[in-house]
Design a protein around this motif. Sequence first.
Motif, PDB file in Angstrom:
ATOM      1  N   PRO A 254       4.860 -10.286   0.684  1.00  0.00           N
ATOM      2  CA  PRO A 254       5.485 -10.242  -0.991  1.00  0.00           C
ATOM      3  C   PRO A 254       7.222  -9.822  -0.870  1.00  0.00           C
ATOM      4  O   PRO A 254       7.274  -9.228  -0.134  1.00  0.00           O
ATOM      5  N   ARG A 255       7.431 -10.573  -1.775  1.00  0.00           N
ATOM      6  CA  ARG A 255       9.123 -10.308  -2.054  1.00  0.00           C
ATOM      7  C   ARG A 255       9.290  -9.079  -2.196  1.00  0.00           C
ATOM      8  O   ARG A 255      10.427  -8.479  -1.565  1.00  0.00           O
ATOM      9  N   ASP A 256       8.489  -8.288  -2.783  1.00  0.00           N
ATOM     10  CA  ASP A 256       8.889  -6.781  -2.979  1.00  0.00           C
ATOM     11  C   ASP A 256       8.067  -5.783  -2.137  1.00  0.00           C
ATOM     12  O   ASP A 256       7.842  -4.706  -2.599  1.00  0.00           O
ATOM     13  N   VAL A 257       7.911  -6.222  -1.051  1.00  0.00           N
ATOM     14  CA  VAL A 257       7.061  -5.244  -0.243  1.00  0.00           C
ATOM     15  C   VAL A 257       7.435  -4.115  -0.097  1.00  0.00           C
ATOM     16  O   VAL A 257       8.850  -3.894   0.142  1.00  0.00           O
ATOM     17  N   ASP A 258       6.686  -3.091  -0.028  1.00  0.00           N
ATOM     18  CA  ASP A 258       7.219  -1.716   0.133  1.00  0.00           C
ATOM     19  C   ASP A 258       6.949  -1.089   1.619  1.00  0.00           C
ATOM     20  O   ASP A 258       5.766  -0.833   2.401  1.00  0.00           O
ATOM     21  N   CYS A 259       8.095  -1.146   2.380  1.00  0.00           N
ATOM     22  CA  CYS A 259       8.114  -1.139   3.708  1.00  0.00           C
ATOM     23  C   CYS A 259       7.665   0.504   4.359  1.00  0.00           C
ATOM     24  O   CYS A 259       7.061   0.424   5.345  1.00  0.00           O
ATOM     25  N   THR A 260       7.551   1.425   3.329  1.00  0.00           N
ATOM     26  CA  THR A 260       6.940   2.623   3.567  1.00  0.00           C
ATOM     27  C   THR A 260       5.606   2.962   3.919  1.00  0.00           C
ATOM     28  O   THR A 260       4.972   3.721   4.620  1.00  0.00           O
ATOM     29  N   GLY A 262       4.019   0.982   5.891  1.00  0.00           N
ATOM     30  CA  GLY A 262       3.721   0.125   7.011  1.00  0.00           C
ATOM     31  C   GLY A 262       3.517   1.248   8.134  1.00  0.00           C
ATOM     32  O   GLY A 262       3.996   1.375   9.204  1.00  0.00           O
ATOM     33  N   VAL A 263       2.182   1.838   7.941  1.00  0.00           N
ATOM     34  CA  VAL A 263       1.610   3.015   8.810  1.00  0.00           C
ATOM     35  C   VAL A 263       0.162   2.752   8.986  1.00  0.00           C
ATOM     36  O   VAL A 263      -0.421   2.149   8.217  1.00  0.00           O
ATOM     37  N   PRO A 264      -0.414   3.114  10.195  1.00  0.00           N
ATOM     38  CA  PRO A 264      -1.705   3.048  10.442  1.00  0.00           C
ATOM     39  C   PRO A 264      -2.803   3.778   9.479  1.00  0.00           C
ATOM     40  O   PRO A 264      -3.685   3.235   9.185  1.00  0.00           O
ATOM     41  N   GLU A 265      -2.274   4.683   8.786  1.00  0.00           N
ATOM     42  CA  GLU A 265      -3.087   5.494   7.753  1.00  0.00           C
ATOM     43  C   GLU A 265      -3.243   4.858   6.673  1.00  0.00           C
ATOM     44  O   GLU A 265      -4.192   4.970   5.712  1.00  0.00           O
ATOM     45  N   MET A 266      -2.366   3.575   6.233  1.00  0.00           N
ATOM     46  CA  MET A 266      -2.560   2.840   4.933  1.00  0.00           C
ATOM     47  C   MET A 266      -3.572   1.872   5.392  1.00  0.00           C
ATOM     48  O   MET A 266      -3.248   0.645   5.759  1.00  0.00           O
ATOM     49  N   ILE A 267      -4.790   1.871   4.995  1.00  0.00           N
ATOM     50  CA  ILE A 267      -5.763   1.082   5.516  1.00  0.00           C
ATOM     51  C   ILE A 267      -6.613   0.624   4.303  1.00  0.00           C
ATOM     52  O   ILE A 267      -6.974   1.314   3.458  1.00  0.00           O
ATOM     53  N   GLN A 268      -6.663  -0.811   4.353  1.00  0.00           N
ATOM     54  CA  GLN A 268      -7.666  -1.531   3.218  1.00  0.00           C
ATOM     55  C   GLN A 268      -8.195  -2.810   3.927  1.00  0.00           C
ATOM     56  O   GLN A 268      -7.663  -3.381   4.926  1.00  0.00           O
ATOM     57  N   PRO A 269      -9.349  -3.241   3.533  1.00  0.00           N
ATOM     58  CA  PRO A 269      -9.983  -4.609   3.925  1.00  0.00           C
ATOM     59  C   PRO A 269      -9.023  -5.638   3.903  1.00  0.00           C
ATOM     60  O   PRO A 269      -8.225  -5.723   3.030  1.00  0.00           O
ATOM     61  N   TRP A 273      -5.590  -7.130   1.072  1.00  0.00           N
ATOM     62  CA  TRP A 273      -4.201  -7.372   1.738  1.00  0.00           C
ATOM     63  C   TRP A 273      -3.713  -9.024   1.195  1.00  0.00           C
ATOM     64  O   TRP A 273      -2.570  -8.948   0.574  1.00  0.00           O
ATOM     65  N   LEU A 274      -4.522  -9.742   1.626  1.00  0.00           N
ATOM     66  CA  LEU A 274      -4.359 -11.161   1.091  1.00  0.00           C
ATOM     67  C   LEU A 274      -4.504 -11.211  -0.561  1.00  0.00           C
ATOM     68  O   LEU A 274      -3.399 -12.129  -1.018  1.00  0.00           O
ATOM     69  N   GLN A 275      -4.971 -10.592  -1.090  1.00  0.00           N
ATOM     70  CA  GLN A 275      -5.142 -10.522  -2.698  1.00  0.00           C
ATOM     71  C   GLN A 275      -3.816 -10.209  -3.155  1.00  0.00           C
ATOM     72  O   GLN A 275      -3.379 -10.418  -4.232  1.00  0.00           O
ATOM     73  N   ARG A 276      -3.131  -9.062  -2.443  1.00  0.00           N
ATOM     74  CA  ARG A 276      -2.022  -8.679  -3.060  1.00  0.00           C
ATOM     75  C   ARG A 276      -0.789  -9.443  -2.557  1.00  0.00           C
ATOM     76  O   ARG A 276       0.490  -9.073  -2.789  1.00  0.00           O
ATOM     77  N   GLY A 277      -0.916 -10.529  -1.834  1.00  0.00           N
ATOM     78  CA  GLY A 277       0.073 -11.468  -1.679  1.00  0.00           C
ATOM     79  C   GLY A 277       0.427 -11.727  -0.395  1.00  0.00           C
ATOM     80  O   GLY A 277       1.454 -12.450  -0.001  1.00  0.00           O
ATOM     81  N   TYR A 278      -0.116 -11.126   0.494  1.00  0.00           N
ATOM     82  CA  TYR A 278       0.194 -11.272   2.043  1.00  0.00           C
ATOM     83  C   TYR A 278      -0.488 -12.644   2.453  1.00  0.00           C
ATOM     84  O   TYR A 278      -1.855 -12.868   2.176  1.00  0.00           O
ATOM     85  N   VAL A 279       0.282 -13.540   3.092  1.00  0.00           N
ATOM     86  CA  VAL A 279      -0.211 -14.716   3.488  1.00  0.00           C
ATOM     87  C   VAL A 279      -0.350 -15.043   4.958  1.00  0.00           C
ATOM     88  O   VAL A 279       0.855 -15.010   5.452  1.00  0.00           O
ATOM     89  N   PRO A 280      -1.372 -15.350   5.596  1.00  0.00           N
ATOM     90  CA  PRO A 280      -1.148 -15.458   7.035  1.00  0.00           C
ATOM     91  C   PRO A 280      -0.407 -16.923   7.415  1.00  0.00           C
ATOM     92  O   PRO A 280      -0.246 -17.790   6.818  1.00  0.00           O
ATOM     93  N   ALA A 281       0.263 -16.351   8.478  1.00  0.00           N
ATOM     94  CA  ALA A 281       1.286 -17.335   9.108  1.00  0.00           C
ATOM     95  C   ALA A 281       0.431 -18.695   9.646  1.00  0.00           C
ATOM     96  O   ALA A 281      -0.444 -18.475   9.997  1.00  0.00           O
TER      97      ALA A 281
END
Length: 417
Positions: A254-260, A262-269, A273-281
Amino acid sequence: MLMRCLIHCAAALAIAVAAALPAGSSARAADEAFHKWLDSLWPDLQRMGVSRKTFTSATHQLEPDLTLPDLDIPGRKTPPPAQAEFVQTPADYIRESTITRLAEQGKKLAADHRATLNAIEQKFGVPGNVLLAIWGRETAFGGYRLPKNGITVLATQAYYGRRKEMFRQELLYAFKMLEEGHISHADMRSSWGGAMGLTQFLPSEFYKYAVDFDGDGKKDIWTSVPDALASAAAQLVGKGWQSGLRWAYEVRTPRDVDCTIGVPEMIQPLSEWLQRGYVPAHGRRPTLAEMSAPASLLLPEGTYGPAFLTLKNYYVIKDYNFSDLYVLFVGHLSERIGDPRGFETSWSKSAQLKTRDVETMQQTLTRIGLYKDKIDGKAGMLTRSALGAYQKANRLKVDCWPTAAVLDHMQQKYGRN
């Protein structure tokens, strides 16, 4: 796993050998101490079934190799090994020309070994292209000759290295390998870290995971492609490989991605992630099993360059070699063997701060409570996340990437460490 890389600092260390141990009586005393230490291994080796003949043959005229990196010699400052995985930018490490060349070789080898690769995947659940990619990265499909003698490396690291006990155990297993005839002393070639064979196994890993897959009665990770690749598959399974899952998905963020985050501890199905706007390349479509699988966000260049949603198998490969760039290289090469498309988003950073500057950042971030990991000069996930938190707190551009400008800001505000 440790240290599967070419030696980048050995030449410089070789120049310093003379300074490490002064000529004359000091050098002789050091040699005597080294050989006395070697002799002290005998009781343990005898209990492991190693014969005196094997031990004497392998240690006859054995001298430590002081050109090796990562040694801890009194009176000599030896820098840690400059592993490419930690000092190169992603664009340098995952060089397109290298990926293209290895992918072409991999396609041919995939065809040549199709039956073997299919049989390995059926037994272990690890796709053949992943195993080919590991083989390609480790020894250029056998084209790279490992530079050192394994016994010499392991003995030197066990006596002079920074991880003496680990290497002592590896050395004992290496003698056992010689005793059992798995490899000859002359042919026991290794990296500077003691890893051997087409897919780079330490001796202890050989005894945990080596497989006789071609049925000739030998576990040959040096010359048998079926044995080497099946052994690599067994090791991945032993580290938790999950059949049917990809290693990762490159995604558009997403345009407003929070880069902080980006760590292994931040886990979700993956589905969340896709519902939050992340789109597979490249329009890739995750399977139903993958959609429910836990995933985390990886931003190797902060808000620049490609982004990835990593699944369990990403961390299994990382356990094979503890480097995100290594996993990205292997994962991407495994895809390119069957798909000519490169990363959808290009790498953008052509340089990164020197190790000592990143260490300075880590020290400051630690002092102000934003970072709690190792001070190692490597801009890894936790360092990038902490840097992003600093940028947020100081109303700077939040990109989670170490730059001279941010370092200067830290030093002006908190002083030099």
